[in-house]
Design a protein around this motif. Structure first.
Motif, short mmCIF file in Angstrom:
data_model
loop_
_atom_site.label_atom_id
_atom_site.label_comp_id
_atom_site.label_asym_id
_atom_site.label_seq_id
_atom_site.Cartn_x
_atom_site.Cartn_y
_atom_site.Cartn_z
N PHE A 171 -28.80 18.30 -5.45
CA PHE A 171 -28.57 19.68 -5.93
C PHE A 171 -27.33 20.29 -5.28
O PHE A 171 -26.55 20.97 -5.93
N THR A 172 -27.15 20.02 -3.99
CA THR A 172 -25.97 20.58 -3.30
C THR A 172 -24.69 19.97 -3.86
O THR A 172 -23.69 20.66 -4.06
N GLU A 173 -24.74 18.66 -4.16
CA GLU A 173 -23.57 17.96 -4.72
C GLU A 173 -23.15 18.56 -6.06
O GLU A 173 -21.98 18.81 -6.31
N VAL A 174 -24.14 18.86 -6.92
CA VAL A 174 -23.82 19.37 -8.26
C VAL A 174 -23.58 20.89 -8.26
O VAL A 174 -22.69 21.38 -8.96
N LEU A 175 -24.37 21.62 -7.46
CA LEU A 175 -24.33 23.09 -7.55
C LEU A 175 -23.53 23.74 -6.43
O LEU A 175 -23.34 24.96 -6.44
N GLY A 176 -23.09 22.95 -5.45
CA GLY A 176 -22.37 23.54 -4.32
C GLY A 176 -23.34 24.18 -3.35
O GLY A 176 -24.55 24.22 -3.59
N ASP A 177 -22.82 24.71 -2.25
CA ASP A 177 -23.75 25.23 -1.24
C ASP A 177 -24.01 26.72 -1.40
O ASP A 177 -24.58 27.35 -0.52
N GLN A 178 -23.62 27.28 -2.56
CA GLN A 178 -23.94 28.69 -2.81
C GLN A 178 -25.41 28.87 -3.21
O GLN A 178 -25.97 29.94 -3.11
N VAL A 179 -26.00 27.77 -3.71
CA VAL A 179 -27.41 27.85 -4.12
C VAL A 179 -28.29 27.49 -2.92
O VAL A 179 -28.09 26.47 -2.29
N SER A 180 -29.24 28.38 -2.60
CA SER A 180 -30.12 28.14 -1.45
C SER A 180 -31.16 27.10 -1.81
O SER A 180 -31.67 27.11 -2.93
#
Length: 526
Positions: A171-180
């Protein structure tokens, strides 16, 4: 040069603030009404104590906030994150869907994006089936731009976290680290549905916690204070801001917990029952070695059953602003509703039109407050019955919290505690410490920092000694992450429960470590 700390506790009725010096002596204290936007109330309380104390602002090094923001957001279903719920456990867990048994309005708010993914583990750490990473990539692309927080729960993740961590990486790879991202293995204990609920609630209040933290830091800056900021958590210890924004669910019920810690500190007692009387409710809890006794039951928050650690408390609808209704025939009811923070305008002794518990105590001469002539006309005989019933409500709650019939010391704290008498049934002594009105803010200011770990170990593979050592070192590293000083860490609680129904001699180990606040680099330089 002195080092000062600010402690603030936001309650439903009042926002309390204290300023302590390095010996934890109270230099200034205040109670100011909690405001609709909360931040204004915090700012007002802080401004007042800093002005009253008149200490150099650059010597205020620590600021602690105990807040009900997250609890209120869940209860009111307001300001919640847009979340996705991902359960790793198909095909084993398809029979029971996520958010089952949660009230409909909460399910509608949080259940818009729910996914069941193949994967998960057995109770002994074996894979049930391989993790479906292709599906996780597909989900990640599907929810892009639609959610800002994700709750990931995998079957038996307290035994093996690998699938949760892998999903989190995708999820972090696809959505970046803005998503908690909230992982259930870091939040709840064993028991899939309750752990999943706790993780979903955690994911839903991340923004609320961020807003509270930003508001607090902004209020400090506007006073010209650069302090290390900490949040109170519900085991009576503190966590850093980053930790609080990652695990905001741990702030739930930190208010009563702070009161228990403050009561212990002010009365110098490590084992006692604490009655915290606010404007709306009285919370009764138990101190065991200066920390709140934990609840062993599943705890409901906003109607959702969860199983993360919570203090063992009884809340009763009796506070300083509780409304008393007397009928023609002399029958009466006490609460459960309250005028809350509007007591100074609504109570009879303050010229208002509503009979409250405070008015009853003033009319009977037990408390000096407001204008007693405004309640002189009331029937004393009925009021005495009302007052006896008020005391009885508290005595019943104390009795429920006791583990034996022997009398125990009872510490009274909170602004409404002036309503209660000096003798209570079941109490060996009734103690009212100085500054008891702001015990909650003091509790948040003097708290230590803790870390807790709960895992299942298969003793046939690892052995009890090694399992305990591993759990202890993990709890300590959690405490250090949360902001504790490594040199002052002690293990404050160990629980080791053999799981008879699991093969391989499995046991569930829970360890908690606590220590003093780590001194910041700034101070070391100073």
């Amino acid at each position: 040069m002195g080092i000062y700390r600010v402690g603030i506790d936001v309650g439903g009725t009042h926002t309390d603030a204290v300023l302590l010096d390095e010996n934890n002596t109270v230099i200034a204290e205040t109670k100011s009404p909690t405001t609709e936007d909360v931040a204004t109330g915090i700012y007002n309380a802080m401004h007042k104590i800093i002005k009253d104390a008149n200490v150099p602002r650059d010597q205020i090094k620590y600021a602690m906030l105990g807040t009900t923001h997250c609890t209120n957001a869940i209860v009111e279903r307001k300001r919640l994150n847009k979340i996705a719920v991902v359960r790793i456990g198909a095909p084993a867990t398809l029979a029971v869907k996520p958010l089952i048994g949660v009230p409909k309005d909460l399910r509608e708010a949080l259940g818009k994006h729910v996914y069941l993914v193949r994967g998960g583990h057995e109770f002994d750490g074996r894979e049930i089936t391989a993790l479906d990473t292709d599906y996780l990539y597909k989900i990640a692309n599907e929810i892009k731009g639609k959610v800002d927080s994700i709750a990931i729960t995998s079957v038996f993740s307290p035994v093996s976290q690998t699938h949760e961590h892998k999903a989190s990486e995708i999820f972090t790879e696809v959505l970046g680290d803005q998503v908690s991202i909230s992982l259930s293995s870091e939040i709840g204990s064993v028991g899939l549905l309750e752990r999943e609920n706790a993780t979903i609630l955690n994911a839903s209040v991340v923004n609320v916690a961020k807003t509270a933290a930003d508001g607090f830091i902004k209020a400090l800056k506007s006073e010209g204070i650069e302090a290390n900021v900490f949040f109170g958590q519900n085991d009576g210890t503190l966590m850093s801001v980053d930790y609080a924004v990652k695990y905001p669910i741990f702030t739930v019920a930190c208010g009563p917990t702070n009161s228990l810690r403050g009561a212990s500190y002010l009365s110098n007692l490590s084992d006692a029952i604490v009655v915290d009387v606010g404007g709306t409710t009285s919370d009764v809890g138990v101190l065991v070695q200066s920390f709140p006794r934990e609840s062993s039951l599943a705890v409901e928050i906003g109607g959702a059953r969860t199983n993360f650690r919570m203090p063992d408390l009884i809340s009763i609808g009796l506070g300083g602003g509780t409304i008393v209704r007397i009928q023609e025939d002399g029958q009466f009811t006490i609460g459960p509703d309250s005028v809350g923070y509007r007591l100074p305008e609504k109570g009879l002794v303050f010229g208002g039109d509503t009979l409250t518990t405070t008015d009853v105590a003033v009319a009977l001469g037990k408390v000096k407050l407001g204008d007693a002539s405004k309640v002189a006309h009331l029937n004393k005989e009925i009021l005495n019955k009302v007052y006896d019933r008020m005391v009885e409500m508290v005595e019943e709650a104390i009795d429920k919290m006791k583990t034996s019939p022997a009398p125990v010391p009872v510490i009274l704290v909170g602004g409404g505690s002036i309503l209660l008498p000096d003798v209570l049934k079941g109490a060996s002594a009734v103690i009212r410490p100085e500054h008891s009105g702001v015990a909650n803010a003091i509790g948040s200011a003097i708290s230590q920092v803790s870390g807790q770990i709960e895992k299942i170990y298969v003793l046939d593979e690892i052995g009890r000694e090694q399992a305990l050592e591993s759990a202890k070192s993990q709890a300590m590293s959690e405490a250090i992450k949360a902001g504790a000083d490594p040199d002052s860490l002690v293990v404050v609680d160990i629980e080791d429960i053999p799981l008879a129904y699991l093969p391989g001699n499995a046991t569930r180990i829970r360890v908690k470590a606590a220590g003093e606040l780590a001194r910041s680099n700034k101070e070391q330089l100073a």
